[in-house]
Design an enzyme around this catalytic site. Structure first.
Site, mmCIF file in Angstrom:
data_model
loop_
_atom_site.group_PDB
_atom_site.id
_atom_site.type_symbol
_atom_site.label_atom_id
_atom_site.label_comp_id
_atom_site.label_asym_id
_atom_site.label_seq_id
_atom_site.Cartn_x
_atom_site.Cartn_y
_atom_site.Cartn_z
ATOM 1 N N SER A 101 0.811 -1.210 0.000
ATOM 2 C CA SER A 101 0.000 0.000 0.000
ATOM 3 C C SER A 101 0.851 1.269 0.000
ATOM 4 O O SER A 101 1.640 1.494 -0.908
ATOM 5 C CB SER A 101 -0.955 -0.040 1.199
ATOM 6 O OG SER A 101 -1.926 0.959 1.131
ATOM 7 N N ASP A 238 -2.436 6.207 -3.370
ATOM 8 C CA ASP A 238 -1.291 5.557 -2.742
ATOM 9 C C ASP A 238 -0.811 4.417 -3.641
ATOM 10 O O ASP A 238 -1.301 4.244 -4.760
ATOM 11 C CB ASP A 238 -1.638 5.074 -1.338
ATOM 12 C CG ASP A 238 -2.745 4.034 -1.321
ATOM 13 O OD1 ASP A 238 -3.498 3.948 -2.306
ATOM 14 O OD2 ASP A 238 -2.868 3.299 -0.325
ATOM 15 N N ASP A 240 -1.087 1.167 -3.913
ATOM 16 C CA ASP A 240 -1.983 0.176 -4.504
ATOM 17 C C ASP A 240 -3.341 0.772 -4.858
ATOM 18 O O ASP A 240 -4.261 0.049 -5.230
ATOM 19 C CB ASP A 240 -2.148 -1.033 -3.592
ATOM 20 C CG ASP A 240 -2.940 -0.726 -2.326
ATOM 21 O OD1 ASP A 240 -2.958 0.446 -1.907
ATOM 22 O OD2 ASP A 240 -3.515 -1.666 -1.748
ATOM 23 N N ASP A 242 -5.866 2.089 -3.269
ATOM 24 C CA ASP A 242 -7.120 1.841 -2.572
ATOM 25 C C ASP A 242 -7.561 3.063 -1.765
ATOM 26 O O ASP A 242 -8.587 3.022 -1.091
ATOM 27 C CB ASP A 242 -7.045 0.599 -1.681
ATOM 28 C CG ASP A 242 -6.040 0.718 -0.537
ATOM 29 O OD1 ASP A 242 -5.285 1.711 -0.503
ATOM 30 O OD2 ASP A 242 -6.003 -0.196 0.309
#
Length: 442
Positions: A101, A238, A240, A242
């Site tokens: 992340s 960010d 990833d 999400d």
């Protein structure tokens, strides 16, 4: 012993804590648990972010799954919510995402997604952890899983889903900061197809630059670019993708609280806000709660972590929730937080209203906030300073609050205070932090 799975999968330093050997074994354990649930031969889909270690770990997890009889497909770099969407939409038994992340590049992690597109619940994760150390009989011959690396399942399916959620953005100028991460290919295409005039920064991943002075945790360059380009707004994701935060045309940050307020209001106006309720965490600013009260919108409060937000939403039939950090879950469109989707929904609302973003979120007035981390203290004894906390809360009244949170991994207590003025906020927070440091010292 500490639990293997955290609030967002397994995470640690790649090739030191999260090794290929561990990833292979975790894949095997997940497959063995999955086999108990799946009907017929299980199949899994694996995606990854742009970290240098992600390909290594995705292949290791894939090998573990295949060695336990699961057929595997790889889709390479894709946002975590893309894997969640594809897992459910294309009837996979399991989704796997390799990502840490917003963490720095040297870290990495492994997240599992169930067949319905949701993160695994604690009980399933505990079964996987217990299975890691148990004996088993390996399949052989045709029972070994197959691995498809041809990317037959394209992220085009996911992008079509995002485009379908948006409105016509023709005439809007939007800057996207992709954090040199998993959104680098997907997000610009989606906004271009919706008609926006798109300026893209930090979308040249090289394996080592993910989240480096970029994205939602380092938005300064995005703020500069929005102003320099005279853009209507900007969004930062960010690693990833999400989560996302926004920037208005003046370069001012618009965080998750303000985004959730805007979406809650628009959904209420359209009759789409189930239970007339927004689900937030204890870290959401008191100003958001007061603003929701003024708009007649109810809210439910959970502990920190988007999985706890989702649990509350599913248990009570709510459809919108999230965190101040920019994790926003819209169950009308997705099963998990999706930064690109959130950006699409915000931009679409601005387009429908035909007003600037700062006006659209202007009714959410955040109170001054101060967060102080107090290290080297006994975090289990915070009840010993209950009288000092109560005195601070009495001083702040209904227009301020105090929150003490024990760290889950360190001997540390976080002291958070919100009040009407920055001076009062700082004073109360510093006084309480000093009490914690002196009274609870190790």
């Amino acid at each position: 012993m500490a639990r293997l799975f955290g609030t967002d999968g397994v995470r640690g330093l790649a090739n030191r804590e999260i090794t290929p050997e561990f990833a292979l074994q975790l894949g095997q354990a997940a497959a063995r648990v999955l086999a108990e649930e799946a009907e017929g031969r299980p199949k899994a889909i694996i995606g990854r972010d742009t970290r240098q270690s992600s390909a290594m770990l995705s292949h290791a997890v894939g090998a573990g799954l295949a060695s336990a009889g699961v057929d595997v497909e790889h889709v390479r770099e894709i946002p975590t919510p893309g894997i969640a969407y594809l897992t459910a939409a294309r009837n996979y038994d399991l989704g796997v995402m390799i990502s840490a992340s917003h963490n720095p590049m040297p870290d990495n992690g492994i997240k599992f997604i169930n067949a319905n597109g949701f993160k695994l619940d604690d009980a399933i994760e505990d079964r996987i952890e217990a299975t890691l150390s148990s004996d088993w009989e390996r399949p052989v011959g045709a029972e070994v899983g197959m691995i498809d690396e041809s990317a037959a399942v394209s992220d085009r399916v996911y992008m079509d889903h995002l485009v379908a959620a948006g409105a016509d953005l023709t005439g809007l100028s939007i800057v996207l900061d992709c954090a040199n991460g998993a959104a680098s290919r997907v997000a610009p295409k989606v906004f271009q197809e919706l008609g926006a005039d798109v300026v893209v920064i930090n979308a040249s991943p090289d394996g080592r630059n993910i989240n480096r002075n970029a994205g939602s945790t380092h938005p300064y360059r995005l703020q500069q670019m929005v102003k320099a380009a005279d853009a209507d707004m900007g969004f930062a994701f960010d690693g990833d993708a999400d989560r996302c935060i926004a920037v208005d045309t003046n370069g001012k940050l618009v965080n998750g609280d303000e985004i959730m307020g805007l979406l809650a209001q628009s959904m209420k106006d359209r009759g789409e806000l189930a239970g007339n309720t927004l689900v937030i965490t204890v870290m959401s600013n008191l100003g958001l709660r007061l603003a929701l009260d003024e708009k007649g919108i109810d809210y439910a409060i959970t502990g920190v972590g988007d999985r706890y937000v989702l649990e509350n939403m599913l248990a009570n039939g709510f459809v919108l929730g999230g965190e101040q950090s920019g994790h926003v879950i819209s169950l009308n469109h997705a099963t998990t937080g999706d930064g690109t989707l959130t950006a699409v929904l915000v931009a679409s609302e601005v387009a429908r209203r035909q007003e600037a973003l700062h006006n659209a979120v202007g009714w959410v007035h955040e109170l001054p906030q101060r967060l102080i981390n107090v290290p080297n203290v006994d975090k289990t004894r915070t009840d010993e300073i209950a009288s000092e906390v109560a005195a601070a809360e009495a001083e702040l009244g209904q227009t301020g609050r105090v929150l003490l949170r024990a760290s889950g991994t360190e001997p540390l207590v976080r002291v958070m205070v919100e009040a009407q003025t920055q001076e009062q906020t700082d004073r109360v927070a510093e006084n309480l932090a000093a009490v914690v440091a002196s009274r609870l010292a190790l």
